[in-house]
Design an enzyme around this catalytic site. Structure first.
Site, short mmCIF file in Angstrom:
data_model
loop_
_atom_site.label_atom_id
_atom_site.label_comp_id
_atom_site.label_asym_id
_atom_site.label_seq_id
_atom_site.Cartn_x
_atom_site.Cartn_y
_atom_site.Cartn_z
N ASP A 124 -0.99 1.37 -4.07
CA ASP A 124 -1.75 0.31 -4.76
C ASP A 124 -3.09 0.82 -5.27
O ASP A 124 -3.94 0.03 -5.69
CB ASP A 124 -1.94 -0.90 -3.85
CG ASP A 124 -2.85 -0.64 -2.65
OD1 ASP A 124 -2.80 0.49 -2.13
OD2 ASP A 124 -3.57 -1.56 -2.23
N ASP A 175 -5.80 2.19 -3.99
CA ASP A 175 -7.09 1.96 -3.34
C ASP A 175 -7.46 3.09 -2.40
O ASP A 175 -8.54 3.09 -1.81
CB ASP A 175 -7.13 0.61 -2.62
CG ASP A 175 -6.24 0.55 -1.38
OD1 ASP A 175 -5.38 1.45 -1.20
OD2 ASP A 175 -6.40 -0.41 -0.58
N ASP A 178 -2.69 6.34 -3.54
CA ASP A 178 -1.53 5.78 -2.85
C ASP A 178 -0.90 4.70 -3.74
O ASP A 178 -1.26 4.54 -4.90
CB ASP A 178 -1.92 5.23 -1.49
CG ASP A 178 -2.79 3.98 -1.59
OD1 ASP A 178 -3.47 3.80 -2.62
OD2 ASP A 178 -2.80 3.16 -0.65
N SER A 207 0.83 -1.19 0.00
CA SER A 207 0.00 0.00 0.00
C SER A 207 0.87 1.26 0.00
O SER A 207 1.65 1.49 -0.90
CB SER A 207 -0.96 -0.03 1.19
OG SER A 207 -1.87 1.03 1.15
#
Length: 515
Positions: free
Chosen positions: A267, A269, A265, A113
């Protein structure tokens, strides 16, 4: 030949679940450790009847440097367990999750992430959606059994450093997952959606930096891409630094005709929605705007959200419920609302990731449910709200109740100390209040401490309207603070006082529990 565990020349560090998925230092995420956890997850699915031999497992990853190696280890685990990998490439987490949900198959996403590049993580999804907290005990049990079995084996598949001897090639990349994700939006919104709007997209190292730009362009926006980086940038929607804020202001000055500045961010999401003045709007208030746009009848949101959101939802007669922090908790409450009859249930986190619990009709077309964090839906929802109301993006946020928020953290804060702080101050007693009041005192501008909420961390309410919420990370040596106040300056000040080094509030709490 020696047993594998005795043969290893290092002490393995076992990965653990945090708020959402496994996370760890890259040095600890050896091929062996990732392999054990992936095999354990697949065994959990098989034991639950959710996976048959030769079944497909979707696999994807983000752009951090360790991801390709970990992907290969997970692919080997899938193959050795008797299943087939459908490799979806380096794509957003919500893209692979959505495709797997549509096709009724499990998936695994290799991503850390927003955390720094020296760390990474693995997220697991069942065929029915994201792994929830109720699943974790059974997964840990399955992983433990796999670990014991592999450690006791005489396998020569791993080196003494815990790396695969023969590194498998990933299967050819399939575009299916990304195509389905793109279609989720282009089937509902057309090329007139953002016609005439200039949107600046801060790309950095976000895995969706190209696909999300392509979607926004397909919806008619003129997209200007900036800040692309081949080095991983650990930008965090819950820890917007002064440097981040300054950069957003620079972009707004460079593109004065921009409708908005957006990003995600690592990834993709968690969204960044930044208005035409270069002001970032935090995920909790972003969720409130998007809930209005979706005409939500129920909202699940974490306890760390601003009370302005609670008031906004109440004023609009939207039922809402606070949860612990983390998407699994939000999903559980949201899905309970759906079972109870909600037709437009949504959830979101302070990090901005929005979850859609039901299929909803928009312009006569169906936007399908996606009960996992997604960055693109809240970006579209906020910008479309402003477009439809013929207002600048800043105006739609200015219409919310006048409460102001900030967040920050200290890195390398000992996890043991964080646990001691939670244990020491977890009860709302006169003694605890007195101890906390000695740290959060009038000299620092705090009023009298009136209440403590411990749903997740320690959330303190003061009679002057201040809220200070302390919460350790679930799987990293970080201590966070969320603040709410009557002015932005005061919200910023609370965070600054908490994370100041070497004598800020957090360090005072550390000294208090260590004395």
């Amino acid at each position: 030949m020696a047993k594998l565990r005795d043969w290893l020349e290092y002490n393995p560090v076992e990965l653990t679940f945090g708020t959402s998925g496994l996370r760890g230092l890259v040095t600890d995420m050896t091929d062996l450790e990732c392999y054990i956890n992936a095999v354990g997850f697949l065994r959990f699915l098989a034991q639950a009847g959710g996976l048959q031999k030769d079944s497909l497992v979707y696999l994807a990853g983000d752009l951090r440097h360790s991801t390709p190696r970990i992907l290969r280890a997970v692919h080997q685990a899938i193959t050795d367990s008797g299943y087939k990998t459908l490799y979806c490439g380096l794509i957003p987490t919500p893209a692979v999750a959505y495709a797997a949900l549509q096709k009724g198959v499990p998936c695994i996403m290799v991503t850390g992430s927003h955390i720094p590049d020296d760390r990474n993580g693995i997220k697991f999804y069942k065929a029915t959606g994201e792994v929830l907290k109720d699943d974790e005990a059974a997964i840990r049990e399955a992983v433990g059994a796999v670990r014991q079995q592999i450690y006791a084996s005489e396998t020569a598949s791993f080196t003494q450093k815990g790396m695969l001897v023969q590194k498998p090639n990933l299967p050819p990349e399939e575009k299916l997952a990304l195509q389905l994700y793109i279609q989720r939006y282009t089937d509902v919104f057309d090329a007139t959606t953002f016609a005439g709007k200039k949107i600046v997209f801060y790309q950095h190292s976000a895995v969706g930096r190209d696909s999300l730009v392509a979607i926004l362009q397909a919806l008619g926006a003129k997209v200007v891409s900036v800040g692309r980086s081949e080095k991983f940038v650990p930008i965090d929607t819950e820890n917007i630094t002064p440097d981040d804020q300054a950069y957003f202001k620079v972009l707004a000055a460079q593109y004065p005709d921009a409708f908005a500045i957006v990003s995600t961010d690592g990834d993709s999401d968690r969204p960044f929605v930044i208005d035409e003045h270069g002001v970032f709007h935090r995920g909790d208030v972003l969720g409130a705007v998007v809930a209005d746009w979706l005409q939500a009848d129920f909202a699940a949101l974490p306890i760390s959200s601003s009370d302005a959101v609670d008031q906004h939802l109440t004023d609009r007669h939207v039922r809402w419920q606070h949860t612990r922090i983390g998407s699994p908790y939000v999903i559980s409450v949201m899905e309970e609302a759906v079972r109870g009859g909600s037709k437009r249930a949504v959830g979101w986190e302070v990090n901005g990731g929005l979850l859609l619990g039901c299929n909803v009709k928009i312009n006569g077309k169906t936007l399908k449910a996606l009960p996992t964090r997604d960055a693109l839906l809240p970006i579209i929802g906020a910008l479309l709200t402003a477009t439809q109301q013929n207002k600048p993006v800043s105006a739609i946020f200015n219409e919310l109740p006048k409460r102001f928020t900030q967040a920050g953290l200290i890195n390398d804060f000992p996890m043991q100390v964080s646990r001691q702080i939670l244990q020491r101050f977890s009860l709302d007693t006169p003694e605890v209040r007195a101890e906390l009041q000695a740290v959060f005192n009038a000299k620092q501008g705090f009023g009298a401490l009136t209440a403590i909420n411990t749903i997740d961390g320690i959330r303190m309410f003061f009679d002057n309207g201040d809220i200070a919420h302390l919460r350790p990370s679930g799987n990293a040596p970080q201590l966070r603070i969320y603040s709410v106040a009557n002015t932005q300056e005061r919200a910023d000040q609370i965070v600054a006082m908490a994370i100041a080094e070497p004598n800020g509030i957090f360090r005072s709490l550390q000294a208090f529990v260590e004395k």
